[in-house]
Scaffold this motif. Structure first.
Motif, PDB file in Angstrom:
ATOM      1  N   GLY A  60     -17.037  62.852  51.061  1.00 18.27           N
ATOM      2  CA  GLY A  60     -17.166  63.062  52.497  1.00 18.27           C
ATOM      3  C   GLY A  60     -15.940  62.485  53.165  1.00 18.27           C
ATOM      4  O   GLY A  60     -15.549  61.353  52.883  1.00 18.27           O
ATOM      5  N   TYR A 189     -28.553  59.442  45.937  1.00 20.13           N
ATOM      6  CA  TYR A 189     -29.151  59.758  47.250  1.00 20.13           C
ATOM      7  C   TYR A 189     -30.582  60.228  47.048  1.00 20.13           C
ATOM      8  O   TYR A 189     -31.446  59.936  47.879  1.00 20.13           O
ATOM      9  CB  TYR A 189     -28.264  60.769  47.991  1.00 20.13           C
ATOM     10  CG  TYR A 189     -26.880  60.178  48.208  1.00 20.13           C
ATOM     11  CD1 TYR A 189     -26.577  59.508  49.392  1.00 20.13           C
ATOM     12  CD2 TYR A 189     -25.922  60.183  47.199  1.00 20.13           C
ATOM     13  CE1 TYR A 189     -25.340  58.898  49.558  1.00 20.13           C
ATOM     14  CE2 TYR A 189     -24.692  59.576  47.350  1.00 20.13           C
ATOM     15  CZ  TYR A 189     -24.406  58.930  48.534  1.00 20.13           C
ATOM     16  OH  TYR A 189     -23.193  58.304  48.700  1.00 20.13           O
ATOM     17  N   LEU A 244     -20.878  51.705  46.444  1.00 22.52           N
ATOM     18  CA  LEU A 244     -19.813  52.704  46.513  1.00 22.52           C
ATOM     19  C   LEU A 244     -18.562  52.060  47.112  1.00 22.52           C
ATOM     20  O   LEU A 244     -18.653  51.403  48.157  1.00 22.52           O
ATOM     21  CB  LEU A 244     -20.258  53.880  47.396  1.00 22.52           C
ATOM     22  CG  LEU A 244     -19.318  55.078  47.305  1.00 22.52           C
ATOM     23  CD1 LEU A 244     -19.516  55.813  45.988  1.00 22.52           C
ATOM     24  CD2 LEU A 244     -19.533  56.043  48.460  1.00 22.52           C
ATOM     25  N   THR A 248     -13.646  53.772  54.076  1.00 22.18           N
ATOM     26  CA  THR A 248     -13.644  53.161  55.420  1.00 22.18           C
ATOM     27  C   THR A 248     -13.581  51.642  55.296  1.00 22.18           C
ATOM     28  O   THR A 248     -12.802  50.984  55.990  1.00 22.18           O
ATOM     29  CB  THR A 248     -14.929  53.570  56.183  1.00 22.18           C
ATOM     30  OG1 THR A 248     -15.117  54.967  56.037  1.00 22.18           O
ATOM     31  CG2 THR A 248     -14.852  53.183  57.642  1.00 22.18           C
ATOM     32  N   ARG A 249     -14.390  51.087  54.402  1.00 19.26           N
ATOM     33  CA  ARG A 249     -14.414  49.624  54.228  1.00 19.26           C
ATOM     34  C   ARG A 249     -13.055  49.113  53.729  1.00 19.26           C
ATOM     35  O   ARG A 249     -12.536  48.110  54.217  1.00 19.26           O
ATOM     36  CB  ARG A 249     -15.533  49.243  53.250  1.00 19.26           C
ATOM     37  CG  ARG A 249     -15.679  47.763  53.002  1.00 19.26           C
ATOM     38  CD  ARG A 249     -15.184  47.379  51.630  1.00 19.26           C
ATOM     39  NE  ARG A 249     -16.046  47.911  50.597  1.00 19.26           N
ATOM     40  CZ  ARG A 249     -15.710  47.930  49.307  1.00 19.26           C
ATOM     41  NH1 ARG A 249     -14.523  47.490  48.901  1.00 19.26           N
ATOM     42  NH2 ARG A 249     -16.529  48.419  48.411  1.00 19.26           N
ATOM     43  N   CYS A 285     -20.382  50.596  57.648  1.00 19.06           N
ATOM     44  CA  CYS A 285     -19.154  51.362  57.741  1.00 19.06           C
ATOM     45  C   CYS A 285     -19.100  52.465  56.703  1.00 19.06           C
ATOM     46  O   CYS A 285     -19.551  52.301  55.575  1.00 19.06           O
ATOM     47  CB  CYS A 285     -17.936  50.453  57.640  1.00 19.06           C
ATOM     48  SG  CYS A 285     -17.724  49.682  56.045  1.00 19.06           S
ATOM     49  N   THR A 287     -17.620  56.993  56.334  1.00 19.67           N
ATOM     50  CA  THR A 287     -17.073  58.165  57.013  1.00 19.67           C
ATOM     51  C   THR A 287     -18.046  58.649  58.090  1.00 19.67           C
ATOM     52  O   THR A 287     -17.664  58.874  59.237  1.00 19.67           O
ATOM     53  CB  THR A 287     -16.824  59.277  55.983  1.00 19.67           C
ATOM     54  OG1 THR A 287     -15.843  58.788  55.081  1.00 19.67           O
ATOM     55  CG2 THR A 287     -16.317  60.542  56.647  1.00 19.67           C
TER      56      THR A 287
HETATM   57  N1  PLP Z   1     -21.860  53.864  50.696  1.00 18.95           N
HETATM   58  C1  PLP Z   1     -22.565  54.991  50.510  1.00 18.95           C
HETATM   59  C2  PLP Z   1     -23.803  54.908  49.699  1.00 18.95           C
HETATM   60  C3  PLP Z   1     -22.123  56.189  51.088  1.00 18.95           C
HETATM   61  O1  PLP Z   1     -22.821  57.306  50.927  1.00 18.95           O
HETATM   62  C4  PLP Z   1     -20.944  56.191  51.844  1.00 18.95           C
HETATM   63  C5  PLP Z   1     -20.436  57.431  52.412  1.00 18.95           C
HETATM   64  O2  PLP Z   1     -19.564  58.048  51.903  1.00 18.95           O
HETATM   65  C6  PLP Z   1     -20.250  55.002  52.019  1.00 18.95           C
HETATM   66  C7  PLP Z   1     -20.735  53.853  51.427  1.00 18.95           C
HETATM   67  C8  PLP Z   1     -18.992  54.953  52.808  1.00 18.95           C
HETATM   68  O3  PLP Z   1     -17.912  55.449  52.074  1.00 18.95           O
HETATM   69  P1  PLP Z   1     -16.666  56.093  52.804  1.00 18.95           P
HETATM   70  O4  PLP Z   1     -16.159  55.059  53.755  1.00 18.95           O
HETATM   71  O5  PLP Z   1     -15.708  56.367  51.716  1.00 18.95           O
HETATM   72  O6  PLP Z   1     -17.158  57.301  53.496  1.00 18.95           O
END
Ligand code: PLP
Ligand code: COI
Length: 343
Positions: A60, A189, A244, A248-249, A285, A287
């Motif tokens: 995403g 998910y 994950l 963003t983090r 945080c 996307t």
């Molecule tokens: N953690 C989970 C479980 C997610 O589904 C997401 C979304 O992508 C994130 C964290 C945030 O990741 P990102 O900042 O790469 O979108």
């Protein structure tokens, strides 16, 4: 280029069928050339690997219209490499990372009329995905795969936009200690669906998952990583091998240190220290979530309230939010390589 006639300011986080999607097939051991197509439907065997053994990974990211009218996307190379890591864990062939970025650019460009106007509060969500499409009946990886990217214009992930949310500590786990929590697989998910439906019924916006090994440490929510601000105004990021690695983090970590001069620590964070009031602000945080402030956490009936409250974002989250979104939308100069210009 004329934009689509949508009520951009009132979009939810929902799927719209847009004009073009990118498709490439992995067959006979190789990826084909790939192409943009208009058909939003997929026809596959009833025995496709994805339907039985959940061999599916996704990504995403977002495309934005900038203040000066360009269309850009944010760090797609990191989505490409994370998807390659996800694919490896599920025994799938990686889609070549340079082709991934090119395909994102091509798909967004073809759907430029769907990119929400600058300042509308909406963005174009880009969803790359890959799954096993050939028949498998014994438990094993598929031979053939579809890689696909579609886009959809979206508004805020949580109702109320930047208003603080109320979340709970979940009794369910989303990951296993040596499982797949660190990759972006659809199966993670699926694990969270019952928990999120139940949370919503009880008035909570999201679930905070604890580490599945000891259930004492903060991990992440169903769709976002978690960040905290301590009493000295510094950023504390929960570390774990089963969350994950949010792009963003990782970007916030850099922005906090290099744009805002904050001290940033990535370490294990226990639920106990959150209860003891070690943190003055908390946020989710990602996307989709961008930075969504958490006003209160419920742990089995006990409310843990952050001093930033339920009315507005705390001051540090606000600075991080303004800087990150400023970079994404072209108001603030980005670090080298973070912004890919699409048109
Ligand atoms: N953690 C989970 C479980 C997610 O589904 C997401 C979304 O992508 C994130 C964290 C945030 O990741 P990102 O900042 O790469 O979108
Ligand atoms: C994202 O932020 O891109 C995600 O995949 C999270 C999902 C819950 C929408």
């Amino acid at each position: 280029m004329e934009k689509k006639n949508l009520d951009w300011g009132n979009l939810g986080f929902a799927y719209h069928v847009t004009d073009y999607r990118y498709v490439s097939m992995f067959q006979n051991g190789a990826w084909d050339d790939g192409a943009l197509i208009t058909d939003d439907k997929i026809v596959m065997s009833e025995d496709a690997g994805v339907l039985h053994y959940s061999q599916s990974v996704f990504e995403g990211l977002k495309a934005y219209e900038t203040e000066d009218g360009h269309i850009v996307c944010f760090r797609p190379d990191l989505n490409a490499s994370r998807m390659a890591d996800s694919a490896a864990r599920l025994e799938m062939p990686a889609f070549p990372e340079d082709r991934f970025v090119d395909a994102v650019v091509e798909t967004v460009r073809a759907n430029a009329a769907w990119v929400p106007p600058y300042g509308s509060g909406a963005t174009l969500y880009v969803r790359p995905m890959m799954f096993g499409i050939s028949p498998v009946i014994g438990v094993k990886p598929a031979d053939d795969y579809m890689f696909r990217i579609f886009v959809t214009p979206v508004g805020p992930y949580f109702k109320g936009g930047a208003k603080p949310i109320y979340v709970r500590v979940s009794d369910f786990d989303r990951a296993a200690p040596r499982g797949t929590g660190h990759i972006k697989a659809g199966l993670n998910y699926a694990m969270s669906l019952h928990a999120i439906v139940d949370a919503h019924k009880k008035g909570f916006a999201e679930n905070i998952y604890l580490d599945p090994g000891t259930r004492t440490r903060i991990e992440e929510t169903g769709g976002a990583n978690i960040i905290f601000v301590d009493a000295d105004g510094n950023l504390v990021i929960p570390a774990s091998t089963s969350i994950l690695p949010s792009i963003t983090r990782r970007s916030i970590h850099y922005v906090a240190e290099n744009y805002l001069g904050l001290k940033v620590t990535e370490r294990e964070v226990t639920l106990q220290e959150v209860k003891e009031g070690n943190f003055v602000e908390c946020g989710l945080c990602g996307t989709a979530a961008v930075i969504s402030p958490v006003g209160m956490i419920n742990d089995h009936g006990e409310d843990i309230a952050f001093p930033s409250g339920m009315e507005k974002m705390g001051p540090t989250m606000q600075k991080l939010y303004d800087t990150l979104t400023g970079i994404q939308m072209g108001r603030i100069e980005a670090p080298e390589g973070w912004i890919v210009r699409i048109m």
